[in-house]
Motif scaffolding. Structure first.
Motif, mmCIF file in Angstrom:
data_model
loop_
_atom_site.group_PDB
_atom_site.id
_atom_site.type_symbol
_atom_site.label_atom_id
_atom_site.label_comp_id
_atom_site.label_asym_id
_atom_site.label_seq_id
_atom_site.Cartn_x
_atom_site.Cartn_y
_atom_site.Cartn_z
ATOM 1 N N UNK A 199 0.841 -1.204 0.000
ATOM 2 C CA UNK A 199 0.000 0.000 0.000
ATOM 3 C C UNK A 199 0.874 1.250 0.000
ATOM 4 N N UNK A 200 1.941 1.216 0.832
ATOM 5 C CA UNK A 200 2.834 2.390 0.891
ATOM 6 C C UNK A 200 3.535 2.613 -0.441
ATOM 7 N N UNK A 201 4.083 1.519 -0.971
ATOM 8 C CA UNK A 201 4.863 1.639 -2.201
ATOM 9 C C UNK A 201 3.985 2.102 -3.361
ATOM 10 N N UNK A 202 2.800 1.511 -3.479
ATOM 11 C CA UNK A 202 1.939 1.860 -4.617
ATOM 12 C C UNK A 202 1.422 3.297 -4.483
ATOM 13 N N UNK A 203 1.253 3.751 -3.256
ATOM 14 C CA UNK A 203 0.820 5.147 -3.083
ATOM 15 C C UNK A 203 1.939 6.085 -3.524
ATOM 16 N N UNK A 204 3.201 5.684 -3.216
ATOM 17 C CA UNK A 204 4.342 6.552 -3.550
ATOM 18 C C UNK A 204 4.611 6.577 -5.046
ATOM 19 N N UNK A 205 4.302 5.479 -5.738
ATOM 20 C CA UNK A 205 4.610 5.410 -7.176
ATOM 21 C C UNK A 205 3.322 5.336 -7.968
ATOM 22 N N UNK A 206 2.340 6.156 -7.568
ATOM 23 C CA UNK A 206 1.000 6.068 -8.172
ATOM 24 C C UNK A 206 1.068 6.147 -9.688
ATOM 25 N N UNK A 207 0.486 5.114 -10.321
ATOM 26 C CA UNK A 207 0.440 5.118 -11.785
ATOM 27 C C UNK A 207 -0.842 5.753 -12.269
ATOM 28 N N UNK A 208 -1.681 6.208 -11.281
ATOM 29 C CA UNK A 208 -2.997 6.682 -11.713
ATOM 30 C C UNK A 208 -2.977 8.152 -12.105
ATOM 31 N N UNK A 209 -1.822 8.843 -11.834
ATOM 32 C CA UNK A 209 -1.786 10.281 -12.063
ATOM 33 C C UNK A 209 -2.277 10.680 -13.445
ATOM 34 N N UNK A 210 -1.723 9.991 -14.448
ATOM 35 C CA UNK A 210 -2.026 10.415 -15.796
ATOM 36 C C UNK A 210 -3.494 10.178 -16.156
ATOM 37 N N UNK A 211 -4.181 9.410 -15.325
ATOM 38 C CA UNK A 211 -5.572 9.130 -15.670
ATOM 39 C C UNK A 211 -6.542 9.971 -14.868
ATOM 40 N N UNK A 212 -5.975 10.716 -13.886
ATOM 41 C CA UNK A 212 -6.896 11.381 -12.984
ATOM 42 C C UNK A 212 -7.779 12.398 -13.697
ATOM 43 N N UNK A 213 -7.160 13.205 -14.558
ATOM 44 C CA UNK A 213 -7.932 14.224 -15.239
ATOM 45 C C UNK A 213 -9.023 13.556 -16.055
ATOM 46 N N UNK A 214 -8.604 12.477 -16.738
ATOM 47 C CA UNK A 214 -9.542 11.812 -17.613
ATOM 48 C C UNK A 214 -10.726 11.251 -16.819
ATOM 49 N N UNK A 215 -10.405 10.609 -15.655
ATOM 50 C CA UNK A 215 -11.477 10.032 -14.860
ATOM 51 C C UNK A 215 -12.420 11.130 -14.399
ATOM 52 N N UNK A 216 -11.816 12.258 -14.006
ATOM 53 C CA UNK A 216 -12.633 13.351 -13.515
ATOM 54 C C UNK A 216 -13.546 13.870 -14.631
ATOM 55 N N UNK A 217 -12.925 14.033 -15.815
ATOM 56 C CA UNK A 217 -13.732 14.535 -16.931
ATOM 57 C C UNK A 217 -14.854 13.562 -17.248
ATOM 58 N N UNK A 218 -14.488 12.282 -17.250
ATOM 59 C CA UNK A 218 -15.483 11.278 -17.606
ATOM 60 C C UNK A 218 -16.622 11.313 -16.604
ATOM 61 N N UNK A 219 -16.225 11.387 -15.309
ATOM 62 C CA UNK A 219 -17.241 11.391 -14.273
ATOM 63 C C UNK A 219 -18.150 12.606 -14.439
ATOM 64 N N UNK A 220 -17.526 13.748 -14.775
ATOM 65 C CA UNK A 220 -18.350 14.942 -14.848
ATOM 66 C C UNK A 220 -19.282 14.904 -16.062
ATOM 67 N N UNK A 221 -18.982 13.987 -17.001
ATOM 68 C CA UNK A 221 -19.926 13.854 -18.112
ATOM 69 C C UNK A 221 -21.028 12.837 -17.791
ATOM 70 N N UNK A 222 -21.004 12.356 -16.556
ATOM 71 C CA UNK A 222 -22.118 11.494 -16.156
ATOM 72 C C UNK A 222 -21.838 10.022 -16.333
ATOM 73 N N UNK A 223 -20.546 9.624 -16.470
ATOM 74 C CA UNK A 223 -20.228 8.211 -16.656
ATOM 75 C C UNK A 223 -19.711 7.586 -15.375
ATOM 76 N N UNK A 224 -20.094 8.117 -14.251
ATOM 77 C CA UNK A 224 -19.543 7.623 -12.997
ATOM 78 C C UNK A 224 -19.771 6.122 -12.850
#
Ligand SMILES: C[S@@+](CC[C@H](N)C(=O)[O-])C[C@H]1O[C@@H](n2cnc3c(N)ncnc32)[C@H](O)[C@@H]1O
Length: 606
Positions: free
Chosen positions: A236-261
């Motif tokens: 959990x510590x290691x994966x939090x430190x080397x988060x691979x999700x960064x590049x997807x965060x904007x996309x997820x947020x945009x997608x969610x805001x378009x109602x695809x939650x």
């Protein structure tokens, strides 16, 4: 070439996580932030990673916990109940439920890896499917793990939980088993370890004793075992430190805001089915899908230009800066730099201190490695695109135009070399068919490179093969066969696919030939093949078969080739059966070849 089946083992009792498991299956506990922004479990993470790497089918060995029962299936993900009796028990159970006998990647659902390491592992075995692979990593302490002894990249010994511990190379819970090895292992009664389980280490040792090749595949970013409280915390510590999700965060947020939650939520639970591209599609289907289609054609044009100008072959010989490359190839450095950047953005090249190199796995695929390089295939595809596999060619075919099956003489060498490489992933499957053991004389109809003849005669010492093909192709096939250690059991006969009879043999192979011809000519050819065989004589048909191909897959795209030639080949296995029946054959069974993305029909003359 498609990836093999994946098995994720998640049926364990969780006995190392007392207190939490068995209430919560450890593989379903959140360990990191997923691409959607929602927590991701080890199981969802693995399913997503393998799905991203192109896996068509992911099997998950589960226990009776109701959360497993509730997992939705489909999109290539299947769960099956397995005995909580060790990792190999899950493999044995998987072999009995899946229909295919192809190779298998096995991964422990207790382990977490980086996306890049999973991608590299799949790339490595896709480019060289022979042999078995054991993923491993350097660790500071091997106590509690299985320590590997390696010699020149090969595993030579395994030490389970070495009492002395100490730094070393440890097995990482990720394996690849070739079809041959699985075939052998299925018949081996595994010894139980001291916990009464069918241990993976015991099976690997047995494979070594029986001279199967075990390659050690070093992971660059290590692995985490989440099956113990300490391991779980570290992961959990290691994966939090080397988060691979960064590049997807904007996309997820945009997608969610378009109602695809709801799609995003499903993605974090299902992992395997919904990747970020499908999220994009759900969000804005028309724009993004069309952009993706256009992008792939443009990128391929850049790759083709780089091959044609000799750029990739030059880079394959060693790291080189733009200016030197431009001077060597007599090219304008300005546009060359732009081309190289396009290839960099699309993961074909890397740049170190100004020097260009091929990026893995292209360094193995696009160099001049005879029998392995994909350059001839790319050149043939480029020729076909310029010639007829384009909008105009398909339009002409829709008006009834048909292309000759013979390609121009100056392209035949590339076709032969590309087919030789292709035969490396399919011929070993064919050679393992028990039906071939009784055969002595096989007609390889339009046998091309001779690659199948080489593998079949190597595995069956009493078999002779006659390769029938055009003289222009046989020249290359004879050369390839002469360069291998062939012992005279392969003969070459100049022959015309459209008119010539097939002499008598006890068996025949028709590999990648039916797709060249329209229906009436396919049936007519098969009748000529039947005439050369005795009653119950064996026919192997190896080709692309279109039983619901995955959207965007190489298989789905391949039908465009036969559409553009005017053959219009897009058969389902039932339609293939019907054609074979019309020509005097009865199909015993069909089987898919996962690495090649093709299908094999095993038929008998009626
Ligand atoms: C796609 S390749 C398949 C080769 C091989 N069976 C394989 O699976 O790798 C098609 C083969 O058909 C052969 N071919 C095309 N037209 C032909 C003709 N008129 N007579 C004989 N062979 C022909 C080509 O030379 C080529 O080897």
């Amino acid at each position: 070439m498609t990836a093999p089946d994946i098995l994720i083992t998640a049926a364990g009792r969780g006995s190392r996580l007392t207190g939490v498991a068995p209430m919560i299956p450890k593989t379903l506990m959140p360990i990191c932030t997923g691409r959607s922004g929602w927590p991701e479990s080890a199981l969802a993470r693995l399913a997503r990673q393998f799905s991203d790497s192109g896996a068509a089918r992911i099997w998950v060995a589960v226990n009776a916990h109701p959360w497993f029962t509730a997992l939705p299936e489909g999109g290539g993900l299947r769960t099956f109940r397995s005995r909580p009796l060790g990792e190999w028990a899950a493999v044995a159970d998987c072999l009995s439920v899946r229909a295919s006998d192809g190779p298998l990647v096995v991964v422990s659902g207790d382990n977490a890896f980086s996306d890049a390491d999973i991608e590299r592992f799949v790339d490595a075995l896709t480019s060289d499917p022979a042999g078995c692979r054991v993923a491993c990593a350097d660790v500071e302490s091997t106590s509690g793990l299985t320590k590997l002894e390696l010699d020149g990249g090969h595993v030579v010994r395994l030490h389970e939980k070495p009492p002395e511990g100490g730094a070393g190379v440890a097995k990482a819970g990720l394996y690849y088993f070739s079809a041959d090895a699985l075939d052998w292992a299925a018949g081996w009664a595994p010894r139980l370890d001291r916990f009464g389980e069918q241990s993976m280490t015991e099976m690997l040792r047995a494979l070594l004793r029986n001279e199967f090749e075990l390659l050690g595949h070093r992971l660059s970013e290590g692995f985490h075992d989440i099956g113990t409280p300490d391991g779980l915390a570290r992961a959990i510590q290691h994966l939090a430190a080397t988060s691979e999700s960064e590049s997807f965060e904007t996309e997820s947020f945009e997608t969610a805001s378009r109602g695809s939650r709801s799609v995003a939520v499903t993605s974090s639970l299902r992992g395997s089915e919904v990747d970020h591209r499908s999220l994009q599609r759900k969000g804005d289907p028309s724009v993004n899908q069309v952009a993706e289609l256009l992008a792939s054609r443009k990128i391929l044009s850049a790759v083709e230009a780089a091959i044609d100008a000799g750029v990739l072959t030059q880079i394959a010989t060693g790291p080189v800066p733009t200016q030197v490359l431009a001077a060597r190839l007599d090219l304008d450095p300005g546009p060359l730099e732009a081309l190289l950047r396009v290839l960099l953005w699309n993961d074909l090249l890397v740049r170190d201190n100004g020097d260009w190199r091929l990026a893995p796995p292209y360094d193995g695929l696009l160099g001049e490695h005879p029998g392995k390089t994909m350059l001839p295939l790319l050149r043939i595809e480029s020729w076909a695109h310029g010639s007829h596999v384009n909008g105009r060619g398909i339009r002409a075919a829709l008006g009834g135009e048909q292309r000759p099956t013979e390609i121009p003489d100056d392209e035949v060498g590339d076709l032969a070399a590309a087919m030789l490489v292709g035969s490396r992933s399919s011929a070993p499957y064919l050679a393992r068919l028990p039906e071939l053991r009784a055969c002595r004389s096989l007609a390889d109809i339009a046998g091309g490179s001779g690659g199948y003849a080489l593998t079949l005669t190597r595995i069956h010492p009493e078999l002779s093969v006659v390769v029938y093909d055009r003289p222009a192709m046989l020249r290359h096939a004879e050369k390839f066969v002469a360069e291998s250690s062939s012992d005279g059991r392969i003969l070459f006969v100049p022959w015309n696919l459209h008119t010539d009879d097939v002499p008598e043999h006890d068996s025949a192979l028709v590999s990648h030939v039916l797709h060249l011809l329209p229906r009436d000519q396919r049936v007519e050819l098969l009748r000529r093949v039947a005439a050369g065989l005795p009653r119950r004589g064996l026919l192997l048909v190896h080709d692309f078969v279109y039983d619901d191909p995955r959207p965007g897959s190489a298989l789905a795209a391949s039908a465009v080739d036969w559409l553009a030639t005017g053959a219009g080949f897009a058969l389902t296995s039932d339609e293939l059966r019907a054609e074979l029946g019309e020509a005097g054959f009865e199909v015993d069974r069909t089987t898919s070849l996962p690495l090649a993305g093709t299908t094999l029909a095993i038929a008998r003359r009626t």
